[in-house]
Scaffold this motif. Structure first.
Motif, PDB file in Angstrom:
ATOM      1  N   THR A   3       0.824  -1.208   0.000  1.00  0.00           N
ATOM      2  CA  THR A   3       0.000   0.000   0.000  1.00  0.00           C
ATOM      3  C   THR A   3       0.857   1.257   0.000  1.00  0.00           C
ATOM      4  O   THR A   3       0.654   2.165  -0.798  1.00  0.00           O
ATOM      5  CB  THR A   3      -0.897   0.019   1.247  1.00  0.00           C
ATOM      6  N   HIS A  18      -1.508  -4.502  -6.128  1.00  0.00           N
ATOM      7  CA  HIS A  18      -1.939  -3.326  -5.385  1.00  0.00           C
ATOM      8  C   HIS A  18      -3.367  -2.943  -5.773  1.00  0.00           C
ATOM      9  O   HIS A  18      -4.210  -2.645  -4.932  1.00  0.00           O
ATOM     10  CB  HIS A  18      -0.983  -2.161  -5.653  1.00  0.00           C
ATOM     11  N   LEU A  54      -5.804  -5.586  -4.455  1.00  0.00           N
ATOM     12  CA  LEU A  54      -5.974  -5.443  -3.018  1.00  0.00           C
ATOM     13  C   LEU A  54      -6.868  -4.254  -2.701  1.00  0.00           C
ATOM     14  O   LEU A  54      -7.640  -4.289  -1.742  1.00  0.00           O
ATOM     15  CB  LEU A  54      -4.618  -5.261  -2.344  1.00  0.00           C
ATOM     16  N   ALA A  55      -6.759  -3.219  -3.502  1.00  0.00           N
ATOM     17  CA  ALA A  55      -7.603  -2.057  -3.301  1.00  0.00           C
ATOM     18  C   ALA A  55      -9.072  -2.449  -3.459  1.00  0.00           C
ATOM     19  O   ALA A  55      -9.936  -1.962  -2.727  1.00  0.00           O
ATOM     20  CB  ALA A  55      -7.231  -0.956  -4.297  1.00  0.00           C
ATOM     21  N   ALA A  65     -10.023  -4.103  -0.295  1.00  0.00           N
ATOM     22  CA  ALA A  65     -10.111  -3.091   0.753  1.00  0.00           C
ATOM     23  C   ALA A  65     -11.411  -2.304   0.620  1.00  0.00           C
ATOM     24  O   ALA A  65     -12.073  -1.992   1.604  1.00  0.00           O
ATOM     25  CB  ALA A  65      -8.916  -2.147   0.669  1.00  0.00           C
ATOM     26  N   ARG A  66     -11.756  -2.007  -0.613  1.00  0.00           N
ATOM     27  CA  ARG A  66     -12.973  -1.254  -0.850  1.00  0.00           C
ATOM     28  C   ARG A  66     -14.185  -2.047  -0.389  1.00  0.00           C
ATOM     29  O   ARG A  66     -15.106  -1.519   0.219  1.00  0.00           O
ATOM     30  CB  ARG A  66     -13.093  -0.911  -2.339  1.00  0.00           C
ATOM     31  N   TRP A  67     -14.181  -3.341  -0.688  1.00  0.00           N
ATOM     32  CA  TRP A  67     -15.289  -4.198  -0.248  1.00  0.00           C
ATOM     33  C   TRP A  67     -15.354  -4.198   1.289  1.00  0.00           C
ATOM     34  O   TRP A  67     -16.419  -4.016   1.874  1.00  0.00           O
ATOM     35  CB  TRP A  67     -15.119  -5.630  -0.766  1.00  0.00           C
ATOM     36  N   TYR A  74     -14.260  -2.086   3.419  1.00  0.00           N
ATOM     37  CA  TYR A  74     -14.668  -0.798   3.965  1.00  0.00           C
ATOM     38  C   TYR A  74     -16.161  -0.565   3.748  1.00  0.00           C
ATOM     39  O   TYR A  74     -16.866  -0.090   4.649  1.00  0.00           O
ATOM     40  CB  TYR A  74     -13.854   0.323   3.319  1.00  0.00           C
ATOM     41  N   THR A 127      -8.124   6.877   5.038  1.00  0.00           N
ATOM     42  CA  THR A 127      -8.702   5.547   4.906  1.00  0.00           C
ATOM     43  C   THR A 127      -7.751   4.608   4.178  1.00  0.00           C
ATOM     44  O   THR A 127      -7.343   4.859   3.061  1.00  0.00           O
ATOM     45  CB  THR A 127     -10.019   5.607   4.129  1.00  0.00           C
ATOM     46  N   PHE A 128      -7.443   3.544   4.852  1.00  0.00           N
ATOM     47  CA  PHE A 128      -6.463   2.597   4.344  1.00  0.00           C
ATOM     48  C   PHE A 128      -6.738   2.152   2.913  1.00  0.00           C
ATOM     49  O   PHE A 128      -7.845   1.817   2.558  1.00  0.00           O
ATOM     50  CB  PHE A 128      -6.433   1.385   5.256  1.00  0.00           C
ATOM     51  N   LEU A 129      -5.720   2.188   2.112  1.00  0.00           N
ATOM     52  CA  LEU A 129      -5.821   1.786   0.713  1.00  0.00           C
ATOM     53  C   LEU A 129      -6.829   2.625  -0.055  1.00  0.00           C
ATOM     54  O   LEU A 129      -7.311   2.238  -1.090  1.00  0.00           O
ATOM     55  CB  LEU A 129      -6.201   0.304   0.599  1.00  0.00           C
ATOM     56  N   ALA A 166      -9.802   3.115   0.546  1.00  0.00           N
ATOM     57  CA  ALA A 166     -10.969   2.260   0.371  1.00  0.00           C
ATOM     58  C   ALA A 166     -12.281   3.027   0.525  1.00  0.00           C
ATOM     59  O   ALA A 166     -13.347   2.448   0.486  1.00  0.00           O
ATOM     60  CB  ALA A 166     -10.941   1.125   1.381  1.00  0.00           C
TER      61      ALA A 166
END
Lengths: 160, 160
Positions: free
Chosen positions: A57, A118, A121-122, A125-127, A129, B5-7, B9
DNA sequence: CAGTATCCCTGCCGATACTG
DNA sequence: CAGTATCGGCAGGGATACTG
């Protein structure tokens, strides 16, 4: 090799649920997953560890040197940061560039492959969050039920 | 709460690389990630363990009962399967349905939330599978370099 | 069948000290 | 600065035995 590819990660899209009745269960794919034969397991192991995702990240915003990473994360030990970086380098996700100056300077940077991960993974991460409230609510409900069932066993301790 | 916000997200899409120069490094987000305050860490921890992804994958094709899962995975211990299922249930990813028959029967099934994660994991799996050759090649190259540098230190053992 | 309880061991990871 | 080397704690997870 297109028999039981884990998670149907092969050639066809399977974003939604069961598009195939599943023969008997992909026992071969599962065995492969555990042997370390499965490429998915590799990625899982990598992102499962404590620091890799963090490093990927941070490097997503451009190259950084060792101490920059160390200070950015700050809770990581020198040992673990080194190990993490080595593992990522070995997998071709980052490059390690040494400048033969004194004191030495080492830059770490995402490779093309690393930028691809990357991005993926984003997604994850979005899911995470986006659904954080659902998970939290589910836990609260579950824990409340647990507390209730305990309450019907424990009260004797109050009558002692 | 839209600072670090991490990544990234949060609300904006960041599928590709650095769209923001990054102020100083999102130290707050990183601290949160380690505290367990971060929702991304939750998911990471879950999919990082040995069996959760496997279970989610298997349940992607429909509900299964305990022994079905046990036999499908076969290398998992009873203890760990139970723990894995409980954790997934607590997070609202699967439901647990007990049929009060004798012998008892318990069905596990993905929730709507669980199916969402299943889809996202399939993304990750697809990426892993698509790039398995790159990773393997990178490792081969790395390991070969390692072997070479060792070869310049070890030969003395042959001259003994 | 679907668990729980107990024991135990491996390996992840942190802390610390040392080096080029 | 950017590591390597060594020691040690402790959590993840397996094996086994028992229960409703």
């Amino acid at each position: 090799m297109q028999d039981g590819t884990f998670l149907s990660a092969g050639d066809t899209a399977v974003t939604d649920r069961g598009d195939a009745p599943v023969p008997g269960t992909p026992a071969g794919a599962i065995a492969a997953l555990l042997d370390g034969t499965c490429p998915v397991r590799d990625v899982l192991d990598r992102i499962g560890d404590k620091w890799s995702v963090l490093v990927i990240t941070l490097l997503g915003d451009g190259p950084m040197r060792f101490m920059e990473l160390k200070r950015a994360i700050e809770l990581v030990s020198q040992r673990m940061l080194t190990r993490t970086l080595r593992a990522l380098e070995r997998d071709g996700l980052i490059t390690r560039t040494v400048f033969p100056t004194v004191p030495p300077r080492v830059d770490y940077e995402l490779t093309e492959l690393g930028r691809g991960l990357h991005a993926t993974l984003a997604e994850l991460a979005r899911w995470s969050y986006a659904h954080r409230a659902d998970v939290e609510a589910a836990r609260a409900t579950y824990d409340a039920r647990e507390a209730d069932s305990q309450a019907q066993v424990e009260p004797e301790s109050l009558r002692a």
